[in-house]
Design a protein around this motif. Structure first.
Motif, mmCIF file in Angstrom:
data_model
loop_
_atom_site.group_PDB
_atom_site.id
_atom_site.type_symbol
_atom_site.label_atom_id
_atom_site.label_comp_id
_atom_site.label_asym_id
_atom_site.label_seq_id
_atom_site.Cartn_x
_atom_site.Cartn_y
_atom_site.Cartn_z
ATOM 1 N N VAL A 137 25.407 -24.043 -17.127
ATOM 2 C CA VAL A 137 27.033 -23.819 -17.194
ATOM 3 C C VAL A 137 27.297 -24.324 -18.803
ATOM 4 O O VAL A 137 28.350 -23.461 -19.652
ATOM 5 C CB VAL A 137 27.004 -23.884 -16.017
ATOM 6 N N ARG A 138 26.857 -25.409 -18.573
ATOM 7 C CA ARG A 138 27.813 -26.259 -19.621
ATOM 8 C C ARG A 138 27.211 -25.700 -21.166
ATOM 9 O O ARG A 138 28.993 -25.699 -22.019
ATOM 10 C CB ARG A 138 26.982 -27.485 -19.571
ATOM 11 N N GLY A 139 26.689 -25.367 -21.378
ATOM 12 C CA GLY A 139 25.803 -24.643 -23.030
ATOM 13 C C GLY A 139 27.155 -23.663 -22.888
ATOM 14 O O GLY A 139 26.998 -22.990 -24.549
ATOM 15 N N LEU A 140 27.412 -22.455 -21.438
ATOM 16 C CA LEU A 140 28.298 -21.601 -22.187
ATOM 17 C C LEU A 140 29.861 -22.432 -21.924
ATOM 18 O O LEU A 140 30.332 -21.359 -22.658
ATOM 19 C CB LEU A 140 27.973 -20.767 -20.626
ATOM 20 N N VAL A 141 29.728 -22.721 -21.855
ATOM 21 C CA VAL A 141 31.599 -23.780 -21.766
ATOM 22 C C VAL A 141 31.640 -24.555 -22.724
ATOM 23 O O VAL A 141 32.288 -24.031 -23.881
ATOM 24 C CB VAL A 141 31.817 -24.212 -20.702
ATOM 25 N N GLU A 142 30.853 -25.283 -22.756
ATOM 26 C CA GLU A 142 30.284 -26.124 -24.783
ATOM 27 C C GLU A 142 29.878 -24.806 -25.911
ATOM 28 O O GLU A 142 29.073 -25.507 -25.395
ATOM 29 C CB GLU A 142 30.743 -27.595 -23.846
ATOM 30 N N LEU A 143 30.033 -24.379 -26.489
ATOM 31 C CA LEU A 143 29.311 -23.953 -27.584
ATOM 32 C C LEU A 143 28.136 -25.428 -28.202
ATOM 33 O O LEU A 143 27.182 -24.814 -28.578
ATOM 34 C CB LEU A 143 30.353 -23.211 -28.587
ATOM 35 N N ASP A 144 29.061 -26.169 -28.560
ATOM 36 C CA ASP A 144 28.295 -27.456 -29.305
ATOM 37 C C ASP A 144 27.380 -27.938 -28.348
ATOM 38 O O ASP A 144 26.381 -29.469 -29.193
ATOM 39 C CB ASP A 144 29.075 -28.574 -30.212
ATOM 40 N N TYR A 145 27.094 -27.765 -26.817
ATOM 41 C CA TYR A 145 26.405 -28.564 -26.031
ATOM 42 C C TYR A 145 24.688 -28.023 -26.012
ATOM 43 O O TYR A 145 24.802 -26.685 -26.158
ATOM 44 C CB TYR A 145 27.257 -28.452 -25.322
ATOM 45 N N LYS A 146 23.901 -29.497 -26.822
ATOM 46 C CA LYS A 146 22.312 -28.295 -26.398
ATOM 47 C C LYS A 146 21.473 -29.576 -25.738
ATOM 48 O O LYS A 146 22.167 -30.235 -25.656
ATOM 49 C CB LYS A 146 22.537 -28.757 -28.301
ATOM 50 N N VAL A 147 21.070 -29.307 -25.458
ATOM 51 C CA VAL A 147 19.728 -29.299 -24.128
ATOM 52 C C VAL A 147 19.056 -29.048 -24.747
ATOM 53 O O VAL A 147 17.853 -28.285 -24.877
ATOM 54 C CB VAL A 147 20.060 -29.445 -22.688
ATOM 55 N N TYR A 148 17.767 -29.900 -25.796
ATOM 56 C CA TYR A 148 16.170 -29.975 -25.471
ATOM 57 C C TYR A 148 15.180 -31.169 -25.812
ATOM 58 O O TYR A 148 15.918 -31.885 -24.803
ATOM 59 C CB TYR A 148 16.305 -29.959 -27.619
ATOM 60 N N ASP A 149 14.212 -30.701 -25.298
ATOM 61 C CA ASP A 149 13.814 -31.575 -25.273
ATOM 62 C C ASP A 149 12.920 -32.820 -26.246
ATOM 63 O O ASP A 149 13.614 -32.791 -27.443
ATOM 64 C CB ASP A 149 12.065 -31.358 -24.658
ATOM 65 N N GLU A 150 13.059 -33.717 -25.776
ATOM 66 C CA GLU A 150 13.136 -35.201 -27.362
ATOM 67 C C GLU A 150 11.757 -35.914 -27.102
ATOM 68 O O GLU A 150 11.758 -36.631 -26.189
ATOM 69 C CB GLU A 150 14.958 -35.619 -27.302
ATOM 70 N N VAL A 151 11.454 -36.664 -28.306
ATOM 71 C CA VAL A 151 10.402 -37.762 -28.289
ATOM 72 C C VAL A 151 11.294 -38.611 -29.643
ATOM 73 O O VAL A 151 11.842 -38.277 -31.274
ATOM 74 C CB VAL A 151 8.969 -36.984 -28.540
ATOM 75 N N GLU A 152 11.375 -39.662 -29.164
ATOM 76 C CA GLU A 152 11.827 -40.343 -30.060
ATOM 77 C C GLU A 152 10.853 -41.593 -31.015
ATOM 78 O O GLU A 152 9.594 -41.996 -29.890
ATOM 79 C CB GLU A 152 13.242 -41.491 -29.786
#
Length: 375
Positions: free
Chosen positions: A132-147
């Motif tokens: 839902v947040r991704g639909l509201v905030e267009l620049d909000y992205k959640v992805y799987d990350e490895v650092e």
């Protein structure tokens, strides 16, 4: 007693309708009888609970598989580079979306921390929230990350902050990384248009992007296969968050940090060329074989400017710390004066307390009027 009875009646659920005319399906064992037709809403509650449990275990397993697949695809490289590629057998796990590995035993490095931060696939409510947040905030992205955080041995890397960042990651990394406020953001023709360079001085960028034998960082970053997964690559001697006190040189560890979006499990080895290049870049920075090392390659004036910038930042942090201590001491003195005044007033009669309070009000008004006139 009547009140307790009323409460008990309110909390007691109504009796089910167990008519003798019931002709539906029932399960009977001695004096126990179960008639499913009487339980309608409960079916939905049980279904929702079952769905949540299934979602939890499926998401948990998916995260474990994703992290382990990536590490298995890169494990041979880790074993080639480190005498102790992991501190345990495979990955360690913290919760259902965080995994990590600690590697040590390599020239120029004290350690490598590999940290996986995966989406909360096991948590239905968090998944819905992120969607839902991704639909509201267009620049909000959640992805799987490895650092991958490479920590250099003392003296193996210079004091500088430099990074290559995917442009769609710039806002996020600027908000999260205080150390990158040392840099200026520029474009360069040596890299794809989707990437930006964050550097303190052009001399650092020139030395890190030029070819060293068969190794060329721009060539690796330009590979179409790895571009969807590259997020950032940074060399830094400063902490990620602004310190509360001036740090000594020994506290400012030099680190090379590579951040990637995890590829799908079917293509876990897609980022292998970039991770390999990170190890090669470590040798370029520290100096290996005939390589002079980044510290030796920088111009003397660049080193002087880097040192002066750090001295200025340390001075600002010390000044802010001293100011905060003065303000804290003044607040403590004011609180002590207020406490002493309250104790003194408490010993006076009501009439004397009123006179003292009136005098304080007049004194405060005179101070306010004096400040207004000075302005």
């Amino acid at each position: 007693m009547a009140a307790l009875n009323n409460i008990a009646k309110f909390l007691t659920p109504p009796m089910p309708n167990v008519s003798v005319d019931y002709d539906g399906f029932e399960l009977r064992y001695k004096f126990l009888v179960f008639r499913p037709a009487y339980f309608k809403n409960e079916v939905y509650f049980l279904g929702a609970a079952l769905l949540y449990v299934i979602f939890y275990f499926v998401g948990k397993k998916a995260n474990e598989r994703k992290a382990h697949k990536w590490f298995e695809a890169h494990e041979a490289l880790y074993k080639l580079q480190f005498s102790k590629p992991t501190h345990t057998e495979g990955l360690s796990q913290d919760g259902n979306s965080d995994f990590f590995a600690f590697s040590t035993g390599r020239r120029a490095l004290t350690s490598l921390h590999t940290t996986f931060t995966l989406r909360p696939r096991h948590d239905l409510f968090q998944t819905i929230f992120h969607f839902v947040r991704g639909l509201v905030e267009l620049d909000y992205k959640v992805y799987d990350e490895v650092e991958l955080e490479f920590t250099f041995r003392e003296g193996a890397a210079p004091e500088t902050v430099w990074a290559v960042v995917a442009k769609d990651e710039l806002k996020k990394i600027r908000d999260e990384r205080w150390d990158l406020t040392f840099t200026k953001t520029t474009d360069t023709t040596a890299l794809p248009a989707s990437l930006a360079v964050m550097s303190e001085f052009a001399d650092v960028t020139t030395n890190l992007l030029k070819p060293y034998g068969a190794f060329s960082l721009p060539a690796v970053l330009s590979l179409p296969a790895i571009q969807p997964y590259f997020r950032s690559l940074s060399l830094t001697d400063q902490p990620r968050t602004r310190p509360s006190h001036a740090l000594s040189p020994s506290e400012r560890t030099r680190r090379l940090i590579l951040t990637l979006a995890l590829p799908p499990t079917s293509d876990s080895a897609a980022t292998l060329p970039l991770v390999t290049a990170a190890f090669q870049l470590v040798d370029v920075i520290a100096g290996a074989g005939r390589l002079p090392g980044l510290a030796a390659a920088l111009r003397p004036e660049t080193k002087t400017k880097l040192r002066k910038m750090r001295e200025e930042v340390e001075r600002q942090i010390r000044d802010e710390g001293a100011r905060e201590k003065r303000e804290e001491a003044e607040e403590q003195k004011a609180a002590a004066r207020k406490k002493a005044q309250d104790e003194r007033l408490s010993k006076l009669s009501a009439a004397e307390q009123k006179k003292a309070l009136d005098r304080e009000k007049k004194r405060a008004m005179r101070k306010t009027q004096g400040k207004t006139k000075m302005r």
